[in-house]
Design an enzyme around this catalytic site. Structure first.
Site: not given
Length: 244
Positions: A37, A62, A76, A140, A166
């Site tokens: 987000h 996240r 990586d 969620e 959520d």
């Protein structure tokens, strides 16, 4: 994240490496670098990881989705703790774990010259990498909560994150994570994670709410975000000046 709970962190939403670095020196245990987000694509996330790396805080990335291509890039880049949004069942949890493991245990592609390997300087990185990776899955929805036992039992799932925003929307209380009915479910989720022997985390809007979540039994809490802290202090300062 290697520190013992309870741990206190903060969300990084601004996309600013300077802000992330500053928060890392503020004393937080961890900084969540949000790709879901916030305006953080893979290249910007690399810069954020580099900024936090020089501070005492740990970085949590996240992810934008349960996508093995993004997971491969982020790992990586040197991310060690990754959070997968919107995991609904055990199969999706297994997919998340597989994206963080090299074959034959998973599907992560191998790159020898990466920041994760310290550009080839980490001996036997491919065999040792799994020991340094922490997988967090986000629950969620009410459906996901119903599957929490199966999700938690998936090998390689290290931690559960309960998403209050959520979840409150799924319960019919969108924008109201502090609603009493939502809080009951959040408290029950922490208790269930404790029964299952899984650490659990959550995002709080402020310090008072964070204290409530720790009292429920959450292992780690992120309290607010860089943008939230900026705006709340800016508004407070402005109101004080205008009132004078």
């Amino acid at each position: 994240m290697t520190r013992k709970p309870p741990m206190i962190g903060v969300w990084a939403m601004s996309g600013s490496a300077v802000a992330a670095e500053a928060l890392g020196y503020a004393g937080y245990d961890f900084i969540v670098l949000d790709m879901e987000h916030a305006p953080n694509d893979p290249p910007r996330t690399l810069g954020l990881l580099q900024a936090v790396a020089g501070t005492p805080s740990s970085a949590v990335v996240r992810l934008p989705w349960n996508d093995p291509v993004i997971v491969k890039q982020v790992l990586d880049f040197g991310a060690e703790t990754v959070m997968f949004p919107y995991v609904q069942n055990a199969e999706e949890a297994r997919k998340a774990v597989a994206a963080t493991r090299y074959p034959p245990e998973g599907i992560r592609g191998f790159a020898g010259m990466s920041r994760a390997t310290r550009y080839g300087g980490v001996k036997d990185y491919a065999r040792r990498a799994v020991d340094g990776i922490c997988v967090i899955v986000q629950i969620e929805t009410q459906k996901a909560l119903g599957n929490i036992r199966e999700i938690a039992a998936v090998p390689g799932v290290d931690c559960i994150f309960i998403g209050p925003g959520d979840l409150s929307a799924d319960m019919g209380f969108i924008g109201q994570p502090g609603h009493g009915e939502v809080q009951k479910v959040l408290a029950d989720a922490a208790a269930r994670c404790a029964e299952l022997g899984k650490p659990c985390g959550i995002l709080a809007a402020n310090a008072a709410q964070a204290r409530d979540y720790l009292a429920y039994g959450y292992s780690w809490v992120a309290s607010g975000s860089d943008l939230g802290l900026l705006m709340s202090n800016a508004r407070s300062e402005l109101a004080t000046l205008r009132s004078a």
